[in-house]
Design a protein around this motif. Sequence first.
Motif, PDB file in Angstrom:
ATOM      1  N   SER A 154       0.801  -1.231   0.000  1.00 38.89           N
ATOM      2  CA  SER A 154       0.000   0.000   0.000  1.00 38.89           C
ATOM      3  C   SER A 154       0.831   1.278   0.000  1.00 38.89           C
ATOM      4  O   SER A 154       0.290   2.376   0.036  1.00 38.89           O
ATOM      5  CB  SER A 154      -0.967  -0.002   1.179  1.00 38.89           C
ATOM      6  N   THR A 181      -6.848  -5.183   1.353  1.00 44.11           N
ATOM      7  CA  THR A 181      -7.584  -3.918   1.517  1.00 44.11           C
ATOM      8  C   THR A 181      -7.639  -3.113   0.216  1.00 44.11           C
ATOM      9  O   THR A 181      -8.652  -2.489  -0.089  1.00 44.11           O
ATOM     10  CB  THR A 181      -6.937  -3.084   2.638  1.00 44.11           C
ATOM     11  N   SER A 203     -12.226   0.034   7.157  1.00 45.39           N
ATOM     12  CA  SER A 203     -12.184   1.495   7.364  1.00 45.39           C
ATOM     13  C   SER A 203     -11.985   2.234   6.046  1.00 45.39           C
ATOM     14  O   SER A 203     -12.239   3.435   5.959  1.00 45.39           O
ATOM     15  CB  SER A 203     -11.008   1.894   8.267  1.00 45.39           C
TER      16      SER A 203
HETATM   17  C1  LIG Z   1      -2.924  -1.851   3.750  1.00 41.01           C
HETATM   18  C2  LIG Z   1      -3.523  -1.544   5.081  1.00 41.01           C
HETATM   19  N1  LIG Z   1      -3.872  -2.569   5.872  1.00 41.01           N
HETATM   20  C3  LIG Z   1      -4.417  -2.367   7.084  1.00 41.01           C
HETATM   21  C4  LIG Z   1      -4.614  -1.086   7.557  1.00 41.01           C
HETATM   22  C5  LIG Z   1      -5.155  -0.881   8.936  1.00 41.01           C
HETATM   23  O1  LIG Z   1      -6.481  -0.508   8.903  1.00 41.01           O
HETATM   24  P1  LIG Z   1      -7.173   0.271  10.129  1.00 41.01           P
HETATM   25  O2  LIG Z   1      -6.794   1.703   9.997  1.00 41.01           O
HETATM   26  O3  LIG Z   1      -8.609  -0.007   9.906  1.00 41.01           O
HETATM   27  O4  LIG Z   1      -6.649  -0.337  11.381  1.00 41.01           O
HETATM   28  C6  LIG Z   1      -4.286   0.000   6.775  1.00 41.01           C
HETATM   29  C7  LIG Z   1      -4.502   1.388   7.266  1.00 41.01           C
HETATM   30  O5  LIG Z   1      -4.092   2.352   6.694  1.00 41.01           O
HETATM   31  C8  LIG Z   1      -3.707  -0.228   5.508  1.00 41.01           C
HETATM   32  O6  LIG Z   1      -3.309   0.790   4.727  1.00 41.01           O
END
Ligand SMILES: Cc1ncc(COP(=O)(O)O)c(C=O)c1O
Length: 389
Positions: A154, A181, A203
């Motif tokens: 990400s 995600t 989220s």
């Molecule tokens: C790739 C990825 N996985 C997991 C998460 C964690 O999500 P949360 O903010 O809901 O804890 C994020 C948050 O930015 C993310 O970018």
Amino acid sequence: MAEKPDHLATRLSHAARDEALTHGGVNPVLQRASTVLVASADDLYAPDAWTYGRHGTATHKALKEGLSELENAPCCAVVSSGLLACTLPFTAFAEPGDHVLVSDNVYGPTRRFCDRFLRRWGCEVEYFNPTIGGGIETRIRANTRLIFLESPGSLTFEIADVPAIAAVCRRMGVISVIDNTWSAGVFLKPIDLGVDVSVQSTSKYVSGSADTLGGALFTRDDRLAAKLRDAASDLGLSVSPDDAYLILRGLRTLPLRLERHSSSGLKVARWLQTRAEVAKLLYPALETDVYHDLWKRDFKGAAGLFGCCLRPDLVGQTSQFLDELKLFGLGFSWGGFESLVIHCDPQLKRTAAGSTRLEGPLLRFSIGLEDPDDLIADLDQAFDRLTRR
Ligand SMILES: Cc1ncc(COP(=O)(O)O)c(C=O)c1O
């Protein structure tokens, strides 16, 4: 017509519409509960009886039914954040003395959990180059329990050869887990590709409104699902019904929003490619991207989140550029209706040999639901001001 409509958008509109969950509305009831009353004394200890609010309510049941449409696997757990969805499989499956393999491009807090919590718990953590593919086999040891992937990463947007890694895991008895995600479960179906457990931060795109936190875990393996549920229950994890309600509300419109994120993302990225200030785009949806073919093979589309390296000589002007933007918020999240941007360099961490090394400051754009032409105009004016200084 088949029992379930073929298309995800239709299934998401019609999921969890049972009268018992909605009381006649189209949305589930918002049921808040800690105390639950059972009908008779025998029911207090009946197996699988609903006896306490932490086990979920009608609102949670509705959310899980809706999420189950996403990844071609039942949603086995909802948790209070995406980070928890990422870390729960380690807690559920790995034991002291085990070795876990983690992709070098994982989300920073997932990595921090591995480096701090998991190591303190007695697990050995090894990071691997996300492009390793079937070569992961050479890293697997007798005590390797779990492999964790994030594809695309990400921040740096490498695409992993998910089917190749999943196949090695199956053959060698290692549990595979992926942070899905970015695709929101719409563009990539990891479980169909052989992965054991797919996790998401809801989220981001799923809720879509930047106002709630949540995570979800999916698997088709009953044994793994039971372990995940036990770990969640042992740790006392629960999600507020209000959040569950909001996440389901977002889920209904996810495919439509993603279409817009995707088309706007591509338009803005293509425009950025024409700018002299830009050295490189990190976006597998672009034909020029080194991961484009792999992405095209496995994904049905692209989210609106991508990276952009400015020219190395602009490193001193990165913050100025971000501060000149009017429509892009400076914020760490993504997947909401609002466009965001961050400077990534301070949080880039790579330790595996051969992992991505970038030249020039790396920005990450989350393209929201604004008109892309307005976003381009905003970027244009910020670049113009930069060159005038
Ligand atoms: C790739 C990825 N996985 C997991 C998460 C964690 O999500 P949360 O903010 O809901 O804890 C994020 C948050 O930015 C993310 O970018």
